[in-house]
Design a protein around this motif. Structure first.
Motif, PDB file in Angstrom:
ATOM      1  N   SER A 101      64.444  22.014-104.907  1.00  0.00           N
ATOM      2  CA  SER A 101      63.736  23.277-104.756  1.00  0.00           C
ATOM      3  C   SER A 101      62.260  23.113-105.095  1.00  0.00           C
ATOM      4  O   SER A 101      61.854  22.128-105.733  1.00  0.00           O
ATOM      5  N   ALA A 102      61.436  24.073-104.655  1.00  0.00           N
ATOM      6  CA  ALA A 102      59.997  24.026-104.932  1.00  0.00           C
ATOM      7  C   ALA A 102      59.777  24.001-106.442  1.00  0.00           C
ATOM      8  O   ALA A 102      60.264  24.855-107.175  1.00  0.00           O
ATOM      9  N   GLY A 103      59.059  22.980-106.919  1.00  0.00           N
ATOM     10  CA  GLY A 103      58.801  22.833-108.340  1.00  0.00           C
ATOM     11  C   GLY A 103      59.981  22.309-109.132  1.00  0.00           C
ATOM     12  O   GLY A 103      59.895  22.148-110.352  1.00  0.00           O
ATOM     13  N   GLY A 104      61.092  22.012-108.457  1.00  0.00           N
ATOM     14  CA  GLY A 104      62.302  21.572-109.151  1.00  0.00           C
ATOM     15  C   GLY A 104      62.481  20.070-109.166  1.00  0.00           C
ATOM     16  O   GLY A 104      61.637  19.309-108.667  1.00  0.00           O
ATOM     17  N   THR A 105      63.581  19.627-109.747  1.00  0.00           N
ATOM     18  CA  THR A 105      63.894  18.203-109.829  1.00  0.00           C
ATOM     19  C   THR A 105      65.321  17.940-109.385  1.00  0.00           C
ATOM     20  O   THR A 105      66.151  18.863-109.329  1.00  0.00           O
ATOM     21  N   ALA A 106      65.601  16.668-109.086  1.00  0.00           N
ATOM     22  CA  ALA A 106      66.962  16.243-108.731  1.00  0.00           C
ATOM     23  C   ALA A 106      67.123  14.778-109.088  1.00  0.00           C
ATOM     24  O   ALA A 106      66.141  14.015-109.086  1.00  0.00           O
ATOM     25  N   ARG A 107      68.359  14.399-109.408  1.00  0.00           N
ATOM     26  CA  ARG A 107      68.653  12.999-109.711  1.00  0.00           C
ATOM     27  C   ARG A 107      68.852  12.220-108.415  1.00  0.00           C
ATOM     28  O   ARG A 107      69.437  12.733-107.454  1.00  0.00           O
ATOM     29  N   TRP A 108      68.400  10.971-108.417  1.00  0.00           N
ATOM     30  CA  TRP A 108      68.568  10.100-107.249  1.00  0.00           C
ATOM     31  C   TRP A 108      68.978   8.723-107.741  1.00  0.00           C
ATOM     32  O   TRP A 108      68.537   8.267-108.791  1.00  0.00           O
ATOM     33  N   SER A 109      69.825   8.047-106.971  1.00  0.00           N
ATOM     34  CA  SER A 109      70.278   6.707-107.361  1.00  0.00           C
ATOM     35  C   SER A 109      69.093   5.752-107.412  1.00  0.00           C
ATOM     36  O   SER A 109      68.317   5.639-106.456  1.00  0.00           O
TER      37      SER A 109
END
Length: 336
Positions: A288-296
């Motif tokens: 999302s805008a301004g958000g974060t996410a985990r990635w391998s």
């Protein structure tokens, strides 16, 4: 042929015994023959699907004498027992001291039990307010006695009587109790009793009743406190503390491993984005805008282009690389 006398009365005056009064009048050595799959015929009699294991019933009391529940134990089978108690978290009576029903207030259906003289009813639904209805009876237990062997039945040779009863059942396919209960207008007995008991429950409770209610409530609370004391004593042991320490350490190790093997992608734009593997045409990871996410950590990440065709969307990875594999393990990488 064994003669079985069914000690049963249908008069309202006698049927006004409370739940516990009726069970205690029958006695702890009384045998109850059970039937399930109950349906009520147009004439008020019972239609029965099958039999249930015979039981004896004991009223459970506090040390101070107040009845708080009952326990039914099978006498010739290893299954078929049941019961309910006010001292549990969920068992409650509908009124005290004039108890008509005891029910499970935890279950959505408020199922429970009612006793009318020599009949114990299992009821699938007992409303919080109002009265139980005979249409919700799912099983009935009928007290039986052998006339000529009453003493033997209540004494040491209970098994002998039961053995002969079982032989009779096998020979005829139906017990005398089964045949008898199908002739009784259960609907009238049930409804008359409910009406009489509701009138009886309308009487004001006495000062002694209030004291008894307080004792029952206190016993229930003491049960909860005893459980808490036991749990606290376990938590105070070195073994429990060591277990908790190891659980926390395992969780910390897991989190550390996750951080080591993943990278956090931060979306610094003012709109949501999707990232995917090279050449992917499947929806990737939404950020999302301004958000974060985990990635391998060991996978390259590419910005995806989203196109709409008819009522569906296509997600295709572009050549815009937003993360290079193994370059930011355990860290945060910004996508502008």
């Amino acid at each position: 042929m064994i003669t079985v006398a069914l000690i049963f009365t249908a008069t309202i005056a006698q049927a006004q015994k409370t739940f516990y009064e009726a069970l205690e009048a029958n006695g702890e050595t009384a045998i109850y023959e059970g039937f399930s799959g109950i349906s009520i015929n147009d004439d008020g009699t019972i239609g029965i699907v099958s039999g249930k294991p015979a039981v004896t019933i004991t009223v459970k009391k506090l040390a101070t004498g107040q009845p708080v529940g009952f326990e039914a134990n099978p006498i010739s089978e290893s299954y078929g027992g049941f019961g309910m108690s006010e001292i549990s978290d969920y068992g409650r009576v509908d009124s005290y001291p004039n108890v008509m029903t005891i029910k499970n207030i935890h279950k959505r259906g408020l199922d429970g039990y009612m006793v009318i003289d020599d009949l114990l009813f299992k009821i699938s639904y007992i409303p919080s307010e109002g009265v139980p209805e005979v249409k919700n009876v799912t099983a009935v237990y009928v007290m039986v006695k052998d006339r000529t062997e009453a003493k033997e039945d209540s004494g040491k040779k209970k098994g002998g009587f039961l053995g002969r009863m079982k032989a009779k059942l096998e020979a005829t396919g139906q017990s005398p109790t089964y045949k008898y209960i199908q002739t009784v207008n259960i609907e009238k007995i049930f409804n008359d009793y409910v009406t009489a008991m509701k009138a009886k429950q309308a009487s004001p409770i006495t000062a002694q009743d209030k004291k008894d209610i307080a004792k029952i409530k206190r016993a229930r609370e003491a049960g909860d406190e005893e459980i808490k004391r036991y749990n606290d004593s376990i938590k105070a042991t070195p073994e429990y503390k060591d277990l908790q320490r190891r659980i926390k350490q395992n969780e910390a190790n897991y989190q550390a491993s996750e951080l080591k093997n993943t990278v956090t992608l931060r979306n610094n734009s003012n709109h949501e984005i999707y990232v995917g593997r090279a050449g992917s045409s499947n929806p990737g990871t939404r950020i999302s805008a301004g958000g974060t996410a985990r990635w391998s950590c060991d996978q390259d990440a590419y910005l995806q282009k989203i196109t709409k065709s008819g009522g569906s969307h296509a997600y295709d990875s572009t050549n815009i690389q937003v993360y290079r594999k193994n370059s930011g393990c355990g860290n945060t990488v910004s996508i502008n």
